[in-house]
Scaffold this motif. Structure first.
Motif, PDB file in Angstrom:
ATOM      1  N   GLN A 119       0.835  -1.207   0.000  1.00 13.88           N
ATOM      2  CA  GLN A 119       0.000   0.000   0.000  1.00 13.88           C
ATOM      3  C   GLN A 119       0.866   1.252   0.000  1.00 13.88           C
ATOM      4  O   GLN A 119       0.536   2.236  -0.661  1.00 13.88           O
ATOM      5  CB  GLN A 119      -0.957   0.013   1.197  1.00 13.88           C
ATOM      6  N   SER A 120       1.985   1.216   0.706  1.00 10.23           N
ATOM      7  CA  SER A 120       2.862   2.403   0.711  1.00 10.23           C
ATOM      8  C   SER A 120       3.470   2.628  -0.669  1.00 10.23           C
ATOM      9  O   SER A 120       3.638   3.771  -1.098  1.00 10.23           O
ATOM     10  CB  SER A 120       3.951   2.283   1.781  1.00 10.23           C
ATOM     11  N   ASP A 133       0.706   4.180  -2.718  1.00  4.74           N
ATOM     12  CA  ASP A 133       0.547   5.584  -2.318  1.00  4.74           C
ATOM     13  C   ASP A 133       1.639   6.463  -2.914  1.00  4.74           C
ATOM     14  O   ASP A 133       1.374   7.595  -3.325  1.00  4.74           O
ATOM     15  CB  ASP A 133       0.540   5.714  -0.791  1.00  4.74           C
ATOM     16  N   GLU A 134       2.858   5.948  -2.987  1.00  8.05           N
ATOM     17  CA  GLU A 134       3.976   6.711  -3.580  1.00  8.05           C
ATOM     18  C   GLU A 134       3.739   6.958  -5.064  1.00  8.05           C
ATOM     19  O   GLU A 134       3.961   8.058  -5.563  1.00  8.05           O
ATOM     20  CB  GLU A 134       5.310   5.990  -3.360  1.00  8.05           C
ATOM     21  N   ASP A 147       0.854   6.996  -6.597  1.00  9.35           N
ATOM     22  CA  ASP A 147      -0.280   7.908  -6.710  1.00  9.35           C
ATOM     23  C   ASP A 147       0.157   9.349  -6.421  1.00  9.35           C
ATOM     24  O   ASP A 147      -0.263  10.278  -7.116  1.00  9.35           O
ATOM     25  CB  ASP A 147      -1.399   7.476  -5.759  1.00  9.35           C
ATOM     26  N   LYS A 148       0.995   9.508  -5.419  1.00  9.21           N
ATOM     27  CA  LYS A 148       1.509  10.841  -5.060  1.00  9.21           C
ATOM     28  C   LYS A 148       2.328  11.425  -6.213  1.00  9.21           C
ATOM     29  O   LYS A 148       2.188  12.594  -6.571  1.00  9.21           O
ATOM     30  CB  LYS A 148       2.359  10.735  -3.794  1.00  9.21           C
ATOM     31  N   ASP A 191      -5.849  11.146 -10.524  1.00  7.34           N
ATOM     32  CA  ASP A 191      -5.066  10.252  -9.675  1.00  7.34           C
ATOM     33  C   ASP A 191      -4.731   8.971 -10.431  1.00  7.34           C
ATOM     34  O   ASP A 191      -5.347   8.641 -11.437  1.00  7.34           O
ATOM     35  CB  ASP A 191      -5.777   9.952  -8.351  1.00  7.34           C
ATOM     36  N   TRP A 234      -4.215   5.885  -8.682  1.00  5.49           N
ATOM     37  CA  TRP A 234      -4.797   4.744  -7.976  1.00  5.49           C
ATOM     38  C   TRP A 234      -6.294   4.939  -7.812  1.00  5.49           C
ATOM     39  O   TRP A 234      -6.748   5.898  -7.198  1.00  5.49           O
ATOM     40  CB  TRP A 234      -4.140   4.570  -6.607  1.00  5.49           C
ATOM     41  N   ASP A 248      -9.299   2.824  -4.213  1.00  6.34           N
ATOM     42  CA  ASP A 248     -10.059   3.294  -3.049  1.00  6.34           C
ATOM     43  C   ASP A 248     -11.414   3.871  -3.455  1.00  6.34           C
ATOM     44  O   ASP A 248     -12.123   4.436  -2.632  1.00  6.34           O
ATOM     45  CB  ASP A 248      -9.255   4.340  -2.272  1.00  6.34           C
TER      46      ASP A 248
END
Length: 195
Positions: free
Chosen positions: A66-67, A70-71, A73-74, A132, A134, A137
């Motif tokens: 998940q991290s 998230d990276e 996506d960021k 985005d 990802w 969610d």
């Protein structure tokens, strides 16, 4: 006391009388969108360009934490509106993105955007830049890939800020044509004014 009961009864009966019409009006767009998707999109979702791109990305992102998601996506969000956007440009240059752009153009304005997601909800290809990277969610992925083969989800109606046209997004699971197993999903923006 009696006037409060009468007022409450009137309010409840008014809400009950209006609710079905509101729900029906809100859901009126779902059947035509599902019909459009069935007639105009489903047929090419098994194209080797789409299937191979999803499978290839699933092999690359299958062990992503998940991290890590998230990276990515960021990074995408930072580049989406920037002048220099190598990550975004790389995805837009993919064969699957070119395929989606051609399908969108051939729809003559009926399709406003399209993007394909992998088994993690990450973009594999797209016709236009998404805000985005990802989607895992969001309901568009959770209510399709998350539900399994054959799942279709039609979102609410929105007004496009740039065109002022009413639109809705339809999403569906993409399955491997050989095994029938879900491998990803697609989201298609539909111009309701044209539909």
């Amino acid at each position: 006391m009696k006037s409060n009961r009468i007022l409450t009864a009137l309010l409840v009966s008014t809400v009950c009388a209006l609710a079905p019409a509101t729900v029906l009006a809100e859901e009126a767009h779902i059947a035509p969108i599902k019909a459009f998707i069935s007639e105009n999109v489903e047929g090419w979702l098994t194209d080797p360009v789409i299937i191979s791109a999803i499978k290839e990305q699933n092999a690359e992102t299958g062990d992503l934490s998940q991290s890590g998601i998230d990276e990515l996506d960021k990074e995408w969000r930072a580049q989406a509106t920037a002048a220099d956007k190598p990550f975004v440009d790389e995805v837009l240059a993919r064969e699957i993105s070119q395929f989606l752009m051609e399908k969108k153009d051939a729809a003559g304005g009926m399709i406003t955007e399209m993007f394909v997601m992998d088994a993690k909800g990450l973009n594999v290809g797209q016709s236009d830049v998404t805000s985005d990277y990802w989607q895992g969610d969001e309901a568009k992925w959770q209510n399709t890939y998350g539900e399994g083969a054959g799942a279709v989800f039609v979102d609410g109606v929105e007004e496009d800020e740039s065109t002022q046209a009413l639109q809705s997004q339809a999403s569906m699971t993409i399955s491997d044509p050989d095994s029938g197993e879900p491998i990803g999903a697609i989201t298609v923006g539909i111009n309701l004014d044209m539909l």
